[in-house]
Design an enzyme around this catalytic site. Structure first.
Site, short mmCIF file in Angstrom:
data_model
loop_
_atom_site.label_atom_id
_atom_site.label_comp_id
_atom_site.label_asym_id
_atom_site.label_seq_id
_atom_site.Cartn_x
_atom_site.Cartn_y
_atom_site.Cartn_z
N ASP A 54 0.83 -1.20 0.00
CA ASP A 54 0.00 0.00 0.00
C ASP A 54 0.87 1.27 0.00
OD1 ASP A 54 -2.42 1.28 0.05
OD2 ASP A 54 -2.88 0.83 2.14
N SER B 281 -2.13 -10.42 2.34
CA SER B 281 -2.22 -10.81 3.77
C SER B 281 -0.95 -11.42 4.36
CB SER B 281 -3.39 -11.78 4.04
OG SER B 281 -4.63 -11.11 3.95
N THR B 282 0.14 -11.55 3.57
CA THR B 282 1.33 -12.23 4.12
C THR B 282 2.32 -11.27 4.78
OG1 THR B 282 2.61 -12.11 2.05
CG2 THR B 282 1.18 -14.04 2.36
N GLY B 283 1.99 -9.99 4.83
CA GLY B 283 2.87 -9.01 5.47
C GLY B 283 2.39 -8.70 6.87
N TYR C 74 -0.47 -8.55 7.90
CA TYR C 74 -1.61 -9.38 8.32
C TYR C 74 -1.22 -10.83 8.65
CZ TYR C 74 -4.85 -5.55 7.21
OH TYR C 74 -5.53 -4.35 7.19
P1 ADP Z 1 -1.01 -7.26 4.14
O1 ADP Z 1 -1.39 -6.11 5.04
O2 ADP Z 1 -2.13 -7.74 3.26
O3 ADP Z 1 -0.32 -8.35 4.89
P2 ADP Z 1 1.53 -6.13 3.15
O4 ADP Z 1 1.66 -5.04 2.14
O5 ADP Z 1 1.99 -5.86 4.54
O6 ADP Z 1 0.02 -6.61 3.07
O7 ADP Z 1 2.35 -7.39 2.62
C1 ADP Z 1 1.91 -8.29 1.61
C2 ADP Z 1 3.10 -8.94 0.94
O8 ADP Z 1 3.65 -8.03 -0.01
C3 ADP Z 1 4.26 -9.31 1.88
O9 ADP Z 1 4.72 -10.60 1.50
C4 ADP Z 1 5.31 -8.24 1.59
O10 ADP Z 1 6.63 -8.74 1.75
C5 ADP Z 1 5.06 -7.96 0.13
N1 ADP Z 1 5.48 -6.62 -0.37
C6 ADP Z 1 5.82 -5.51 0.32
N2 ADP Z 1 6.13 -4.50 -0.52
C7 ADP Z 1 6.00 -4.99 -1.79
C8 ADP Z 1 6.20 -4.47 -3.10
N3 ADP Z 1 6.61 -3.21 -3.31
N4 ADP Z 1 5.97 -5.27 -4.18
C9 ADP Z 1 5.56 -6.56 -3.99
N5 ADP Z 1 5.35 -7.12 -2.79
C10 ADP Z 1 5.58 -6.36 -1.70
#
Ligand code: ADP
Length: 173
Positions: free
Chosen positions: A38, A126-128, A130
């Site tokens: 995001d 959801s793997t970050g 969340y």
């Molecule tokens: P959520 O809140 O749904 O868990 P996050 O953005 O925190 O979402 O993370 C979702 C996944 O995206 C994680 O595996 C994270 O490592 C990955 N991520 C973070 N930044 C990027 C990016 N710029 N491009 C692709 N994946 C990313």
């Protein structure tokens, strides 16, 4: 129009750099920005995306975007044409929320197809923040996409690190 399951591809990289019709944002229900994907999308895409998100909050989504649903905005300065924002479930050990995670993929593809998109890039929703375990999230993501009948030709999973890439690669065999 040709329908069926889309072709799946994997990329190790940053979702904001993908030259696709749609990039999917792992948003939160406020639609007003956050960390992870995001934060990167709003940083790289510029203020236009946030303006449209604010307008959505002022109209159709006064109480926020519900978990498992999806909505589109333009993509600002990103190479993509649109951003589809979806809200993944927070992982829970007590409650099985996998239907909501699958819904994120299905609903995002439905919104993308309505826009006429042929190529769609997804992060590992959801793997970050969340906290969804990667292997399980990869299984749900791949199954959800393969079970979707869509006019989208290519779904590209964009994984940010080696571990996430391997989890998805193991699912695609
Ligand atoms: P959520 O809140 O749904 O868990 P996050 O953005 O925190 O979402 O993370 C979702 C996944 O995206 C994680 O595996 C994270 O490592 C990955 N991520 C973070 N930044 C990027 C990016 N710029 N491009 C692709 N994946 C990313």
């Amino acid at each position: 129009m040709s329908t069926g399951a889309p072709r799946l591809t994997l990329v190790l990289g940053d979702i904001t750099e993908q030259d696709v019709d749609v990039v999917v944002n792992a948003a939160n229900s406020s639609l007003l920005g956050g960390g992870g994907v995001d934060g990167a999308i709003h940083r790289r895409g510029g203020p236009r995306i946030l303006e449209e998100c604010r307008a959505l909050r002022a109209s159709r989504y006064g109480r926020g975007l519900p978990t498992g649903q999806a909505v589109a905005t333009t993509a600002g300065e990103l190479p993509a044409r649109w951003v589809v924002h979806t809200v993944g479930p927070v992982y829970s050990r007590e409650e099985d929320r996998s239907a909501l995670l699958a819904s994120c993929y299905r609903e995002s593809l439905a919104v993308a197809a309505n826009l006429g998109a042929r190529t769609v890039a997804f992060p590992a929703i959801s793997t970050g923040v969340y906290r969804w375990p990667l292997e399980d999230a990869a299984r749900i993501a791949v199954e959800a996409v393969l079970n979707t009948d869509t006019t989208v030709d290519e779904v590209r999973f964009v994984l940010f690190d080696e571990r996430a890439y391997e989890a998805f690669a193991a699912r695609l065999g």
